[in-house]
Design a protein around this motif. Structure first.
Motif, short mmCIF file in Angstrom:
data_model
loop_
_atom_site.label_atom_id
_atom_site.label_comp_id
_atom_site.label_asym_id
_atom_site.label_seq_id
_atom_site.Cartn_x
_atom_site.Cartn_y
_atom_site.Cartn_z
N SER A 155 -26.18 -9.39 -48.83
CA SER A 155 -25.98 -8.08 -48.19
C SER A 155 -26.68 -8.02 -46.84
O SER A 155 -27.64 -7.28 -46.64
N THR A 156 -26.15 -8.79 -45.90
CA THR A 156 -26.74 -8.89 -44.56
C THR A 156 -25.77 -8.39 -43.51
O THR A 156 -24.57 -8.24 -43.75
N GLU A 157 -26.31 -8.16 -42.32
CA GLU A 157 -25.49 -7.73 -41.18
C GLU A 157 -24.42 -8.77 -40.87
O GLU A 157 -23.26 -8.44 -40.60
N GLU A 158 -24.81 -10.03 -40.93
CA GLU A 158 -23.88 -11.12 -40.60
C GLU A 158 -22.66 -11.12 -41.51
O GLU A 158 -21.52 -11.23 -41.05
N VAL A 159 -22.89 -10.98 -42.80
CA VAL A 159 -21.78 -10.98 -43.74
C VAL A 159 -20.96 -9.69 -43.61
O VAL A 159 -19.74 -9.71 -43.70
N HIS A 183 -22.43 -1.21 -45.85
CA HIS A 183 -23.62 -1.85 -45.26
C HIS A 183 -24.50 -0.84 -44.54
O HIS A 183 -25.74 -0.90 -44.63
N GLU A 184 -23.89 0.09 -43.85
CA GLU A 184 -24.67 1.12 -43.16
C GLU A 184 -25.50 1.93 -44.17
O GLU A 184 -26.65 2.27 -43.91
N ARG A 185 -24.88 2.22 -45.30
CA ARG A 185 -25.59 2.96 -46.34
C ARG A 185 -26.73 2.11 -46.92
O ARG A 185 -27.83 2.61 -47.18
N VAL A 186 -26.49 0.83 -47.11
CA VAL A 186 -27.51 -0.07 -47.67
C VAL A 186 -28.71 -0.16 -46.73
O VAL A 186 -29.86 -0.12 -47.16
N LYS A 187 -28.44 -0.25 -45.43
CA LYS A 187 -29.54 -0.31 -44.46
C LYS A 187 -30.38 0.96 -44.53
O LYS A 187 -31.62 0.91 -44.45
#
Length: 311
Positions: free
Chosen positions: A176-180, A193-197
């Motif tokens: 769960s990274t920005e790159e992926v 991803h925005e929610r995870v961050k």
């Protein structure tokens, strides 16, 4: 202790459940998983702490329902507990009981999906997903109970049979990274991803995770200690019994040897004065065969010198 909260991937049940409480994230995940449009969902998470033999399993059930009154039970599963089929049966019963009010007809039961997202292959066939419905074995007729049990395998190999978006979701769940997240420019994955961050910056969630990890760690230590004590007690009792028995036998042998030595010395006293060195040697001897031979020799000897020369 486990990984730091900031380094968790969405395959972690705690982080996954936290993300799925966001109804927009829940809707996006369900749309990708089921490959269908869902207008709106209501979601809540029920946490059940379940410590297995390795003291590491925590279950978070995500319950959701949409505007069409379809029920969803979603769970991230990282440990192959070998009981998922029976758990499906139990979860479906829970959904049915909660969805049907007293007095309502069975026709009012909502359609239901039981969904396990697994980081292992639950059926060993290499597939990315296994979808189960009720069918007649003889005529291949669907039962029509409007239920499905779906098992996703994030490491499946039959990629041609699933949507690219589902494969992208699998990638992101595992890393769960920005790159992926930006790799395929899937709008739903980017929103997730925005929610995870955002969640990883939430101190309360991090504190909850740390508390859970600490509890599991302490419970593991407590159970390990209890197990060690439980195992040690019969071992200690057995050892104590063995030692007592050994000591008793040793004492009995020593006392028997002492009595034989005393009999030898008594016989030799009739023959004269026995040197102290010979007396000490007889008194210290513990071997039954040697003492028995000396006793016979003392009974037959005509002098101290004869006994000493033959002993």
């Amino acid at each position: 202790m486990g990984e730091s909260f900031q380094k968790l991937n969405l395959t972690n049940a705690y982080l996954f459940a936290a993300a799925m409480q966001d109804e927009e994230i829940c809707r996006n995940v369900l749309e990708i998983a089921l490959n269908k449009r869902i207008s709106r969902v209501k979601a809540h998470v029920e946490q059940v702490l379940f410590l297995d033999s390795e003291f590491k399993s925590v279950r978070f059930d995500v319950y959701a329902s949409d505007e069409e009154e379809v029920s969803y039970d979603v769970e991230m599963q990282n440990d192959d507990t070998k009981n998922l089929p029976k758990r499906c049966r139990y979860y479906q019963a829970e959904l049915d009981v909660t969805s049907l009010r007293p007095g309502e007809d069975y026709q009012q039961l909502k359609p239901g999906y039981i969904i396990f997202i697994c980081s292992f292959d639950p059926f060993g066939k290499g597939r990315c997903q296994y979808v189960f419905e009720e069918y007649c074995k003889e005529a291949d007729i669907p039962l029509g109970d409007e239920t499905q049990k779906i098992f996703f395998n994030t490491n499946g190999t039959d990629t041609e049979n699933v949507t690219p978006e589902l494969l992208h979701l699998f990638e992101y769940l595992k890393q769960s990274t920005e790159e992926v997240a930006v790799r395929h420019q899937d709008e739903k994955i980017l929103k997730i991803h925005e929610r995870v961050k955002y969640l990883k910056r939430d101190r309360k969630l991090e504190a909850g995770y740390m508390t859970m990890e600490e509890y599991i760690h302490q419970e593991a230590e407590r159970r390990a200690k209890l197990m060690a004590e439980t195992m040690a007690k019969p071992m200690a009792e057995s050892m104590a019994e063995s030692m007592a028995k050994s000591m008793a036998e040793s004492m009995a042998e020593s006392m028997a040897a002492s009595r034989v030595a005393q009999n030898i010395l008594a016989l030799l006293e009739d023959l004269g004065t026995l040197p102290d060195q010979t007396k000490e040697r007889i008194a210290k001897e513990q071997n039954e065969d040697v003492l028995s031979a000396w006793l016979k020799l003392a009974a037959r000897a005509d002098s101290i010198e004869e006994f000493q020369s033959k002993m």
